[in-house]
Design a protein around this motif. Structure first.
Motif, mmCIF file in Angstrom:
data_model
loop_
_atom_site.group_PDB
_atom_site.id
_atom_site.type_symbol
_atom_site.label_atom_id
_atom_site.label_comp_id
_atom_site.label_asym_id
_atom_site.label_seq_id
_atom_site.Cartn_x
_atom_site.Cartn_y
_atom_site.Cartn_z
ATOM 1 N N ILE A 180 0.847 -1.199 0.000
ATOM 2 C CA ILE A 180 0.000 0.000 0.000
ATOM 3 C C ILE A 180 0.881 1.248 0.000
ATOM 4 N N LYS A 183 2.495 1.581 -3.429
ATOM 5 C CA LYS A 183 1.534 2.106 -4.399
ATOM 6 C C LYS A 183 1.424 3.627 -4.305
ATOM 7 N N SER A 184 1.491 4.153 -3.090
ATOM 8 C CA SER A 184 1.363 5.605 -2.906
ATOM 9 C C SER A 184 2.514 6.360 -3.545
ATOM 10 N N ASN A 203 -7.505 0.726 -1.985
ATOM 11 C CA ASN A 203 -6.304 -0.012 -1.568
ATOM 12 C C ASN A 203 -6.672 -1.451 -1.200
#
Length: 264
Positions: A180, A183-184, A203
């Motif tokens: 997560i 991904k950010s 997410n």
């Protein structure tokens, strides 16, 4: 009991653990039920997955002629950025390519041997991740065609691997990570024409659990061309691999188009 048929990639069912099935023309086999049991695999011939002829397999389950003519194995399969159906330009068969390329695709991060970036059709979530032996996966973007997914993957290749190290995947040596969080970090790395498709609020992290009793310390690949008969105790299934007690591993997908006898 003996099962005979042409190998194709194992069909899977998402669960805890994942369920695996070998499907033949007249029968199927739940491979999970064979864990901790002796099985024998023997080579019995070839059958091209495309033309069905008993010709030696060249690559990806296809004979030489079909590999270089079938639209199912065009270069855009492995390199989505080469897709041209959105422009109305054919590679080998425009009708086939439009059906395959002009549908929703997902670009994702997955943890298999390490964090990798990849592309799959939306309809293949989470099957694609299971086939790669990923233990975690998360979607980054969902785009309307394969080309946009391909250029997104290319943009992220400088930051993440785009291939799985199958030995490390089978030995389960990948270090933990926060997908997560990863991904950010990628929103500013993807192409401008894809930014509107970024999953900014979503997410959904997939956790994948494989039916493995023991992971091997070392792995040796079973090649039916060199070893036409093999017997061993099955101790795990991960990705598209069967894992045996002595460290031998058999890549089912890498042997598509081989006709085998499986004694259980």
């Amino acid at each position: 009991m003996t099962y005979q048929g042409v190998l194709t990639k194992m069909q899977t069912e998402f669960g805890n653990p994942i369920q695996y099935y070998l499907v033949f023309e007249d029968s199927f086999l739940n491979v999970n039920q064979l864990l901790d049991k002796e099985i024998e695999i023997s080579f019995a011939g070839f059958q091209c997955l495309n033309c069905q002829k008993k010709k030696k397999i060249f690559r990806q389950g296809f004979c030489y002629d079909c590999f270089y003519s079938s639209p199912a194995v065009g270069d855009w399969i492995m390199r989505p950025e080469l897709s041209t159906a959105h422009l109305g330009i054919a590679d080998r068969d425009l009708e086939y390519e439009q059906k395959a390329q002009l549908q929703p695709h997902v670009v994702y991060l997955a943890l298999s041997s390490e964090i990798k970036v990849g592309v799959t059709r939306k309809s293949q979530v989470p099957t694609r991740w299971i086939d790669q032996g990923a233990t975690q996966a998360i979607a980054i973007v969902e785009v309307p065609n394969r080309y946009l997914a391909g250029i997104t993957e290319v943009a992220l290749k400088d930051h993440y691997a785009d291939k799985t190290n199958w030995r490390k995947m089978l030995q389960c040596t990948a270090e933990g990570c926060d997908l997560i969080f990863e991904k950010s970090k990628v929103e500013n790395l993807i192409p401008a024409e894809v930014k509107e498709y970024f999953y900014s609020q979503k997410n959904d992290l997939y956790e994948l659990n494989y039916p493995v009793l023991n992971y091997p310390a070392k792995v040796a690949s079973l090649n039916l061309d060199k070893t036409p008969a093999f017997q061993g105790k099955l101790v795990g299934i991960k990705g598209q691999y069967l894992i045996f007690e002595n460290g031998t591993v058999f890549n089912i997908r890498g042997s598509e188009g081989y006709v085998v006898n499986i004694n259980v």
